[in-house]
Design an enzyme around this catalytic site. Structure first.
Site, short mmCIF file in Angstrom:
data_model
loop_
_atom_site.label_atom_id
_atom_site.label_comp_id
_atom_site.label_asym_id
_atom_site.label_seq_id
_atom_site.Cartn_x
_atom_site.Cartn_y
_atom_site.Cartn_z
N TYR A 2 -2.63 -5.89 17.28
CA TYR A 2 -2.52 -5.06 15.79
C TYR A 2 -3.83 -4.36 15.63
CZ TYR A 2 -3.12 -4.24 10.72
OH TYR A 2 -3.17 -3.47 9.64
N SER A 50 -5.01 3.10 8.46
CA SER A 50 -5.92 2.42 9.68
C SER A 50 -6.27 0.89 9.09
CB SER A 50 -6.95 3.09 10.47
OG SER A 50 -7.66 2.13 11.22
N ILE A 85 0.84 -1.27 -0.03
CA ILE A 85 0.06 -0.08 0.07
C ILE A 85 0.94 1.21 0.06
CG2 ILE A 85 -1.62 1.32 1.40
CD1 ILE A 85 -2.87 -1.45 2.40
N ASN A 123 1.69 5.31 7.14
CA ASN A 123 1.39 3.90 6.44
C ASN A 123 2.30 2.74 7.19
OD1 ASN A 123 0.44 2.06 4.30
ND2 ASN A 123 2.85 1.92 4.12
N THR A 165 -1.06 -7.88 -0.15
CA THR A 165 0.40 -7.17 0.12
C THR A 165 1.16 -8.36 0.48
OG1 THR A 165 -0.39 -6.74 2.44
CG2 THR A 165 -0.55 -5.22 0.83
#
Length: 260
Positions: A163, A149, A23, A100, A199
């Site tokens: 997390y 987020s 991202i 990020n 990802t």
């Protein structure tokens, strides 16, 4: 004639943390494509070549870009990113700050260790706090701070005790800073809230975790799939524009409707 001036980022300078892949890399590339000068942040030496290659790609759009190694979990390294941004800035300011970079190791409550807790909160929460503090003197009127987020902050997904807590903290910081940096500084602070994204972090996650997530993915209102980085980056880029000036302290859905 169409007028998209409210969406362009020409002449602005952005820092994107954790921008060597996924991202973050797509955000950095898109900001550059829309006219911003970009600091591509990476952490490990293994990410240097990827970051240099991305910076080269961004420079081909006719803007400035530089790859900078800095671990935002270490407060002493945050100024490196500010200095690099000022070095490529056309205005002497840093107009855009994208938080990020994040750790996201899956662990059920009974598996959580103090080390896992500390590393995640240092990178995901302490890092953005002290990087924003370092950037604050250089953020101009009209500056933009955006967090990446996660739907994990709201959904309650097994295995994401730490997390999810860090991402909920990011959303809380956006609300607080929208007040602190709003009228006094003219800065907006927002979050985008992705669900599962294709990802390296997703691909490296536990197979059981991915299987457990399948019913959730299949129920995604927008489409029964996980997102791609280029589904997320345009929403981040929008929040950096003049047209997004009246959005602050908010969370923009980037999860296909899983949770708003």
């Amino acid at each position: 004639m169409p007028d998209f001036k409210g969406l362009e980022l020409t002449g602005k300078t952005a820092i994107v943390t954790g921008a060597s892949r996924g991202i973050g890399a797509e955000i950095a590339r898109l900001l550059g494509k829309r006219g911003a000068n970009v600091v591509v942040n990476y952490v490990s030496a293994g990410s240097q070549q990827r970051s240099e290659d991305l910076s080269k790609t961004i420079r081909e759009y006719g803007v400035k870009a530089v790859a900078v190694q800095a671990d935002i979990s270490k407060v002493a390294e945050c100024p490196k990113l500010i200095e690099a941004a000022l070095g490529i800035s056309e205005t002497g300011k840093v107009e855009i700050l994208i938080h990020n970079a994040a750790l996201g190791v899956d662990a059920n409550l009974v598996e959580v260790t103090e080390e896992l807790f500390a590393t995640h909160f240092d990178t995901n929460v302490k890092g953005p706090i002290f990087l924003t503090k370092a950037a604050e003197p250089h953020l101009p009127q009209g500056g933009r701070v955006v967090f990446v987020s996660s739907a994990a902050a709201r959904l309650g997904v097994a295995g994401q005790t730490v997390y999810a807590a860090t991402k909920a903290a990011n959303e809380a910081l956006a609300r607080v800073w929208a007040v602190e940096l709003g009228q006094s500084h003219g800065i907006t602070v927002n979050c985008v809230n992705p669900g599962p994204v294709a990802t390296d972090q997703w691909n490296e996650s536990d197979e059981q975790f991915r299987n457990d997530m399948k019913p959730l993915i299949d129920s995604t209102p927008a489409a029964a799939r996980i997102a791609e980085p280029n589904d997320i980056a345009p929403l981040v880029a929008f929040l950096c524009t003049e047209d997004a000036r009246w959005s602050s302290g908010g969370v923009l859905c980037a999860n296909g409707g899983l949770y708003n």
